[in-house]
Motif scaffolding. Structure first.
Motif: not given
Length: 221
Positions: A58, A61, A123
């Motif tokens: 996470q 992310d 990304n």
């Protein structure tokens, strides 16, 4: 439909108006494993457990969707790895993933623009953007690079990232693209699978076995 490590033909591209390119690994050469080596050399334990090409925790992310500041990212890295290095030292280790961008790949994108609308979906994060745009600028000029595409989108600015199918849907809606008329090219299989689920034609480049330039050239032949 997903294509894996096979040349695309004119028949495959029939009805395709748009091509979305991944950045790192497709346009820009990177070394996914370099940060693991760099953080390990700093005494950090278990960096590979929180970071990998196939899936990240996470923390990454949040970084790649602009939901954590660079300062807070470094603080969490120090805590996770049990190190006390400065932001500057951690940044240097984090940047080791970035290698270079071959100008000839972008030159081929300019040729593709006569047949397709071209885009980038990366990304990435604010820390890396600042660094790789310097590298791109030295290699060819940042404006030359960006002008090869209708739009260059970074996940940390968009607020959403690959591989989620809904992210590709949002991207297409943002740019007014029909998924069925759009080809997505990436070196990460999970990203390609996400694009395919969203209705795009998807192509996986295995950069360990394939010449990226040859793949681009095949789109013109």
């Amino acid at each position: 439909m997903i294509f894996k490590s096979v040349p695309l033909t004119k028949e495959d591209l029939s009805g395709i108006d748009n091509i979305i390119f991944d950045f790192g690994g497709v346009l820009f050469d990177i070394d996914y494993d370099a940060p693991v080596r760099a953080f390990s050399a700093l005494g950090g334990k278990g960096f590979e457990a929180i970071y990998a090409q196939s899936g990240q925790t996470q923390l990454f992310d949040k970084l790649e969707t602009g939901n954590i500041s660079s300062q807070d990212f470094y603080t969490e890295v120090r805590t996770a790895l049990g190190v006390n290095h400065s932001n500057e030292v951690l940044e240097e280790a984090w940047h080791t993933i970035l290698l270079d961008i071959p100008k000839e790949r972008v030159d081929l994108i300019y040729k593709l623009k006569s047949q397709f609308k071209t885009y980038v979906f990366s990304n990435t994060n604010a820390i890396h953007v600042a660094e790789f745009e310097k590298i791109v600028d030295r290699a060819m000029g940042i404006e030359y690079f960006k002008a090869a595409f209708e739009k260059v989108h970074y996940s940390n600015v968009l607020g959403f990232k690959k591989p989620y199918p809904e992210s590709f849907t949002k991207y297409c809606q943002l740019e007014g693209l029909e998924p069925a008329k759009t080809l997505f090219i990436d070196d990460s299989l999970q990203h390609v699978e996400g694009a395919e689920k969203a209705g795009l034609l998807a192509y996986h480049i295995d950069v360990t076995k394939m010449d990226v330039r040859a793949v681009f050239q095949a789109l013109l032949d």
